[in-house]
Design a protein around this motif. Structure first.
Motif, PDB file in Angstrom:
ATOM      1  N   PHE A  45       4.637  31.077 -16.945  1.00  0.00           N
ATOM      2  CA  PHE A  45       5.084  32.327 -17.589  1.00  0.00           C
ATOM      3  C   PHE A  45       6.344  32.080 -18.413  1.00  0.00           C
ATOM      4  O   PHE A  45       6.501  32.629 -19.504  1.00  0.00           O
ATOM      5  CB  PHE A  45       5.360  33.409 -16.532  1.00  0.00           C
ATOM      6  CG  PHE A  45       4.118  34.084 -16.032  1.00  0.00           C
ATOM      7  CD1 PHE A  45       3.091  34.443 -16.897  1.00  0.00           C
ATOM      8  CD2 PHE A  45       3.974  34.387 -14.674  1.00  0.00           C
ATOM      9  CE1 PHE A  45       1.954  35.073 -16.430  1.00  0.00           C
ATOM     10  CE2 PHE A  45       2.830  35.017 -14.195  1.00  0.00           C
ATOM     11  CZ  PHE A  45       1.826  35.356 -15.081  1.00  0.00           C
ATOM     12  N   ILE A  46       7.252  31.270 -17.850  1.00  0.00           N
ATOM     13  CA  ILE A  46       8.510  31.004 -18.559  1.00  0.00           C
ATOM     14  C   ILE A  46       8.223  30.328 -19.895  1.00  0.00           C
ATOM     15  O   ILE A  46       8.814  30.690 -20.927  1.00  0.00           O
ATOM     16  CB  ILE A  46       9.450  30.125 -17.688  1.00  0.00           C
ATOM     17  CG1 ILE A  46      10.014  30.978 -16.534  1.00  0.00           C
ATOM     18  CG2 ILE A  46      10.598  29.550 -18.526  1.00  0.00           C
ATOM     19  CD1 ILE A  46      10.778  30.200 -15.489  1.00  0.00           C
ATOM     20  N   ILE A  47       7.268  29.389 -19.898  1.00  0.00           N
ATOM     21  CA  ILE A  47       6.925  28.711 -21.155  1.00  0.00           C
ATOM     22  C   ILE A  47       6.375  29.731 -22.165  1.00  0.00           C
ATOM     23  O   ILE A  47       6.743  29.744 -23.338  1.00  0.00           O
ATOM     24  CB  ILE A  47       5.910  27.569 -20.895  1.00  0.00           C
ATOM     25  CG1 ILE A  47       6.619  26.440 -20.127  1.00  0.00           C
ATOM     26  CG2 ILE A  47       5.329  27.038 -22.205  1.00  0.00           C
ATOM     27  CD1 ILE A  47       5.693  25.381 -19.575  1.00  0.00           C
ATOM     28  N   LEU A  48       5.508  30.646 -21.679  1.00  0.00           N
ATOM     29  CA  LEU A  48       4.983  31.698 -22.562  1.00  0.00           C
ATOM     30  C   LEU A  48       6.114  32.545 -23.127  1.00  0.00           C
ATOM     31  O   LEU A  48       6.143  32.871 -24.320  1.00  0.00           O
ATOM     32  CB  LEU A  48       4.020  32.603 -21.780  1.00  0.00           C
ATOM     33  CG  LEU A  48       2.603  32.088 -21.555  1.00  0.00           C
ATOM     34  CD1 LEU A  48       1.807  33.109 -20.753  1.00  0.00           C
ATOM     35  CD2 LEU A  48       1.923  31.828 -22.889  1.00  0.00           C
ATOM     36  N   MET A  49       7.047  32.925 -22.235  1.00  0.00           N
ATOM     37  CA  MET A  49       8.182  33.765 -22.660  1.00  0.00           C
ATOM     38  C   MET A  49       9.041  33.047 -23.689  1.00  0.00           C
ATOM     39  O   MET A  49       9.508  33.652 -24.647  1.00  0.00           O
ATOM     40  CB  MET A  49       9.057  34.119 -21.446  1.00  0.00           C
ATOM     41  CG  MET A  49       8.386  35.033 -20.456  1.00  0.00           C
ATOM     42  SD  MET A  49       8.205  36.685 -21.137  1.00  0.00           S
ATOM     43  CE  MET A  49       6.961  37.320 -20.047  1.00  0.00           C
ATOM     44  N   LEU A  50       9.248  31.740 -23.469  1.00  0.00           N
ATOM     45  CA  LEU A  50      10.044  30.979 -24.438  1.00  0.00           C
ATOM     46  C   LEU A  50       9.349  30.967 -25.794  1.00  0.00           C
ATOM     47  O   LEU A  50       9.998  31.094 -26.838  1.00  0.00           O
ATOM     48  CB  LEU A  50      10.265  29.546 -23.929  1.00  0.00           C
ATOM     49  CG  LEU A  50      11.264  29.401 -22.777  1.00  0.00           C
ATOM     50  CD1 LEU A  50      11.270  27.969 -22.240  1.00  0.00           C
ATOM     51  CD2 LEU A  50      12.668  29.806 -23.204  1.00  0.00           C
ATOM     52  N   GLY A  51       8.010  30.859 -25.758  1.00  0.00           N
ATOM     53  CA  GLY A  51       7.252  30.939 -27.003  1.00  0.00           C
ATOM     54  C   GLY A  51       7.476  32.277 -27.688  1.00  0.00           C
ATOM     55  O   GLY A  51       7.659  32.359 -28.902  1.00  0.00           O
ATOM     56  N   ALA A  52       7.473  33.337 -26.885  1.00  0.00           N
ATOM     57  CA  ALA A  52       7.682  34.684 -27.436  1.00  0.00           C
ATOM     58  C   ALA A  52       9.074  34.818 -28.031  1.00  0.00           C
ATOM     59  O   ALA A  52       9.257  35.422 -29.096  1.00  0.00           O
ATOM     60  CB  ALA A  52       7.465  35.734 -26.344  1.00  0.00           C
ATOM     61  N   VAL A  53      10.078  34.240 -27.357  1.00  0.00           N
ATOM     62  CA  VAL A  53      11.446  34.278 -27.897  1.00  0.00           C
ATOM     63  C   VAL A  53      11.475  33.543 -29.241  1.00  0.00           C
ATOM     64  O   VAL A  53      12.043  34.037 -30.216  1.00  0.00           O
ATOM     65  CB  VAL A  53      12.454  33.622 -26.915  1.00  0.00           C
ATOM     66  CG1 VAL A  53      13.813  33.441 -27.583  1.00  0.00           C
ATOM     67  CG2 VAL A  53      12.599  34.477 -25.661  1.00  0.00           C
ATOM     68  N   GLY A  54      10.799  32.376 -29.296  1.00  0.00           N
ATOM     69  CA  GLY A  54      10.758  31.606 -30.538  1.00  0.00           C
ATOM     70  C   GLY A  54      10.166  32.428 -31.668  1.00  0.00           C
ATOM     71  O   GLY A  54      10.677  32.434 -32.782  1.00  0.00           O
ATOM     72  N   MET A  55       9.073  33.172 -31.369  1.00  0.00           N
ATOM     73  CA  MET A  55       8.431  33.974 -32.417  1.00  0.00           C
ATOM     74  C   MET A  55       9.360  35.087 -32.894  1.00  0.00           C
ATOM     75  O   MET A  55       9.374  35.437 -34.070  1.00  0.00           O
ATOM     76  CB  MET A  55       7.103  34.543 -31.914  1.00  0.00           C
ATOM     77  CG  MET A  55       6.097  33.432 -31.687  1.00  0.00           C
ATOM     78  SD  MET A  55       4.382  33.935 -31.778  1.00  0.00           S
ATOM     79  CE  MET A  55       4.288  35.277 -30.656  1.00  0.00           C
ATOM     80  N   GLN A  56      10.130  35.650 -31.950  1.00  0.00           N
ATOM     81  CA  GLN A  56      11.090  36.691 -32.329  1.00  0.00           C
ATOM     82  C   GLN A  56      12.168  36.120 -33.233  1.00  0.00           C
ATOM     83  O   GLN A  56      12.522  36.697 -34.246  1.00  0.00           O
ATOM     84  CB  GLN A  56      11.749  37.303 -31.074  1.00  0.00           C
ATOM     85  CG  GLN A  56      10.810  38.123 -30.222  1.00  0.00           C
ATOM     86  CD  GLN A  56      10.381  39.383 -30.934  1.00  0.00           C
ATOM     87  OE1 GLN A  56      11.173  39.999 -31.626  1.00  0.00           O
ATOM     88  NE2 GLN A  56       9.147  39.763 -30.773  1.00  0.00           N
ATOM     89  N   VAL A  57      12.687  34.944 -32.823  1.00  0.00           N
ATOM     90  CA  VAL A  57      13.772  34.328 -33.576  1.00  0.00           C
ATOM     91  C   VAL A  57      13.305  34.018 -35.002  1.00  0.00           C
ATOM     92  O   VAL A  57      14.028  34.226 -35.967  1.00  0.00           O
ATOM     93  CB  VAL A  57      14.264  33.051 -32.863  1.00  0.00           C
ATOM     94  CG1 VAL A  57      15.189  32.247 -33.770  1.00  0.00           C
ATOM     95  CG2 VAL A  57      14.972  33.415 -31.563  1.00  0.00           C
ATOM     96  N   TYR A  58      12.068  33.534 -35.118  1.00  0.00           N
ATOM     97  CA  TYR A  58      11.555  33.187 -36.444  1.00  0.00           C
ATOM     98  C   TYR A  58      10.857  34.368 -37.104  1.00  0.00           C
ATOM     99  O   TYR A  58      10.129  34.197 -38.065  1.00  0.00           O
ATOM    100  CB  TYR A  58      10.631  31.979 -36.359  1.00  0.00           C
ATOM    101  CG  TYR A  58      11.392  30.729 -36.050  1.00  0.00           C
ATOM    102  CD1 TYR A  58      12.189  30.145 -37.034  1.00  0.00           C
ATOM    103  CD2 TYR A  58      11.365  30.178 -34.784  1.00  0.00           C
ATOM    104  CE1 TYR A  58      12.934  29.016 -36.750  1.00  0.00           C
ATOM    105  CE2 TYR A  58      12.110  29.042 -34.491  1.00  0.00           C
ATOM    106  CZ  TYR A  58      12.890  28.458 -35.480  1.00  0.00           C
ATOM    107  OH  TYR A  58      13.623  27.352 -35.205  1.00  0.00           O
TER     108      TYR A  58
END
Ligand SMILES: [Ca+2]
Ligand SMILES: [Ca+2]
Length: 156
Positions: A45-58
């Motif tokens: 889940f944490i890896i998924l969340m980090l992906g989501a943070v990355g998409m937000q940042v970009y």
């Protein structure tokens, strides 16, 4: 209703969404730390969340329903778009991505060509966002007066 507006602003604000994701990551990390049995699940889940943070940042938002339906990242693209009244919307722009693939009237030889491209995009954006009047969004900035006829100055 004030709380509805607050909710809407929270959802639309990038900072608060990143904040929520980081908060969730911290909770998942704490669970992973204390509960060995679900540790790998939590790490997933944490890896998924980090992906989501990355998409937000970009600034890469996706509509999950559309993603499920099409399996295509580019078709599921959501962008913040202003209409001609100055209202901001989260719009599924999909392949009609205005920021990265902008089109202008001088990209077309005739009004008909521009109109075809515009109609294609307008139809798909309208289908994905039934609550928004797509003409007010002025897709690609080709129809400044929002009458549905684009690049009036081009030859027929
Ligand atoms: Ca343009
Ligand atoms: Ca026009």
């Amino acid at each position: 209703m004030w709380f509805k507006d607050t909710l809407k602003n929270a959802r639309n604000s990038k900072k608060s969404r990143i904040g929520v994701l980081i908060f969730l990551i911290i909770i998942l990390a704490i669970i992973a730390f204390f509960f060995e049995k679900v540790r790998w699940l939590m790490i997933g889940f944490i890896i998924l969340m980090l992906g989501a943070v990355g998409m937000q940042v970009y600034d890469y938002d996706l509509d999950l329903g559309k993603l499920w339906e099409t399996g295509s990242l580019s078709e599921s693209r959501v962008e913040s778009v202003k209409d001609s009244d100055g209202n901001s919307y989260q719009v599924i722009t999909g392949n009609c991505n205005r920021k990265e693939y902008d089109l202008n009237c001088d990209d077309f030889a005739t009004q008909g060509e521009a109109q075809n491209q515009y109609n294609q995009c307008a139809d798909s954006v309208q289908a994905d966002n039934p609550d928004i009047d797509v003409r007010k969004l002025d897709i690609y900035g080709l129809d400044g007066n929002n009458n549905g006829v684009v690049c009036e100055a081009l030859p027929n």
